[in-house]
Design an enzyme around this catalytic site. Structure first.
Site, mmCIF file in Angstrom:
data_model
loop_
_atom_site.group_PDB
_atom_site.id
_atom_site.type_symbol
_atom_site.label_atom_id
_atom_site.label_comp_id
_atom_site.label_asym_id
_atom_site.label_seq_id
_atom_site.Cartn_x
_atom_site.Cartn_y
_atom_site.Cartn_z
ATOM 1 N N GLU A 131 49.485 -17.472 56.843
ATOM 2 C CA GLU A 131 49.542 -16.397 57.933
ATOM 3 C C GLU A 131 49.082 -15.012 57.361
ATOM 4 O O GLU A 131 48.127 -14.251 58.042
ATOM 5 C CB GLU A 131 50.883 -16.070 58.411
ATOM 6 N N THR A 184 43.498 -9.964 67.832
ATOM 7 C CA THR A 184 44.992 -9.588 67.377
ATOM 8 C C THR A 184 44.932 -8.271 66.991
ATOM 9 O O THR A 184 46.019 -7.423 67.149
ATOM 10 C CB THR A 184 45.262 -10.725 66.240
#
Length: 311
Positions: A131, A184
Site C-alpha cells: 500500500e 485518491t
C-alpha cells in the site's frame, strides 16, 4: 509446493463513519496471483493481465512484488527467487482495494510456498508495504480485511492493533462501481483539516453504534449508524449523481449507503440477498440515467480472506 495460485478479495474501506479504521472483505471481485519458485534469487514479474498495461512490472513499484520482497527479507530467505503472474479481476482506482488485494495475494502465496513460517496475521506489515508503494501510505483498512477476512477495526497503528468484529450472517453488501475515475490524492486533498467538537461527537456515536449493531446483531442500529458527517459530505461532490444513487439504495431497502474507500464505488448494506440484489440494480439504474455505465457486485461479508485455487 513449487507453484501456487491464490485469490485475494476486494474490500470496502471506511464503511461510512469509520474513516481509516473500518474495512470489510467481499467475495468478489478480487485479484489472482500465480507464484512459482525459481532456482535463482530475485523476483520476476512475468506478466500482468486485466490492467490495460497500467501497472509496473518493476518489483519495487509493484504492490505484490514489494510485499513479497519485504517478506523474504524478514524471514531471511532472500536467496529464494519467485516468478509472479498477476491477474487484475477488478477495476483499477475503484475504491475497492485493488492494490491491497494484489499485495495480499502475493505475500500469502509466498508464505504458503515457504511452508508457512509466519501466521496469516503476521503477514499484514508486508502487505501494508504494498500500500505504501501504491499510494504513499502504509494503511491497513484494505489489506487488513483482504488478508484476514471479515469486518476489521484498526484500533491503533502504533502499535498495530487490529480487531475482527463478528457480523450477522444475513448482512449483504451491494457495490456499484461507476465507470468514472476519482484520484485518491484529490479525494484526500479535498478533506477538511479540522472538524468541530460537535461533529466529532456525532461521528464517534456512529462508530460505536455500528460496532454495537454488528455485535448484537441489530440491523436497524447498523442502518442508523451508517452515517458519515466528516468525509462523505466533501467527497460526494466528486461522484456525479451521488445523492440520487444513495437515495435509490435507501428507497430499495438498504440499511445505509456510502462511498467505498475514496470512491468512486458506492456500497450499501442490506439484510438479505434479495434486498441487496434489488439495491444494486436501483443504484446502477441511477448511474445509467446519467449516462454512466457501471459494474455491480452483491456479496455477503467474506470471512475467508485469500484462498488457494486449483490449477
Amino acid at each position: 509446493m513449487e507453484k501456487i495460485r491464490v485469490y485475494a478479495p476486494a474490500t470496502v474501506a471506511n464503511v461510512a463513519c469509520g474513516f481509516d479504521i473500518f474495512g470489510f472483505a467481499v467475495n468478489n471481485p478480487g485479484d489472482e496471483v500465480v507464484l512459482e519458485k525459481k532456482s535463482t534469487p530475485g523476483i520476476v514479474i512475468k506478466e500482468i493481465t486485466g490492467d490495460d498495461g497500467r501497472l509496473p512490472k518493476a518489483v519495487e513499484k509493484n504492490t505484490a512484488g514489494i510485499a513479497i520482497q519485504k517478506y523474504l527479507a524478514h524471514i531471511g530467505r532472500e536467496d529464494q527467487g519467485f516468478e509472479l503472474s498477476l491477474h487484475k479481476d477488478m477495476p483499477l482506482g475503484s475504491g475497492l482495494g485493488s492494490s491491497a488485494a494484489s499485495a495480499v495475494a502475493g505475500v500469502f502465496a509466498a508464505n504458503e510456498l515457504m511452508g508457512r513460517p509466519l501466521s496469516q496475521k503476521d503477514l499484514l506489515p508486508f502487505a501494508m508495504e504494498g500500500e505504501r508503494v501504491a499510494c504513499g501510505s502504509a494503511h491497513a483498512d484494505n489489506v487488513g480485511p483482504s488478508l484476514l477476512g471479515g469486518f476489521i477495526v484498526i484500533r491503533s497503528y502504533d502499535p498495530l492493533d487490529i480487531i475482527q468484529v463478528p457480523v450477522p450472517a444475513d448482512l449483504y453488501a451491494s457495490i456499484v462501481h461507476p465507470q468514472i475515475e476519482v484520484n485518491t490524492k484529490d479525494a484526500r486533498g479535498i478533506l477538511d483539516k479540522e472538524i468541530s467538537l460537535a461533529t466529532t461527537i456525532t461521528q464517534m456515536g456512529n462508530v460505536a453504534g455500528l460496532v454495537a449493531g454488528l455485535l448484537l446483531p441489530d440491523y436497524e442500529l447498523i442502518g442508523r449508524s451508517l452515517v458519515d458527517v466528516i468525509i462523505e459530505p466533501s467527497r460526494a461532490i466528486l461522484i456525479p449523481g451521488f445523492a440520487e444513487v444513495k437515495a435509490a439504495a435507501i428507497a430499495s431497502g438498504a440499511l445505509g449507503c456510502s462511498i467505498s474507500g475514496s470512491g468512486p464505488s458506492l456500497f450499501a448494506l442490506s439484510k438479505g440477498e434479495e434486498t441487496a440484489q434489488k439495491v444494486a440494480k436501483a443504484m446502477a439504474a441511477e448511474f445509467a440515467a446519467l449516462g454512466i455505465g457501471s459494474e455491480q457486485y452483491v456479496s455477503q461479508i467474506n470471512q475467508k480472506g485469500p484462498v488457494v485455487l486449483a490449477d
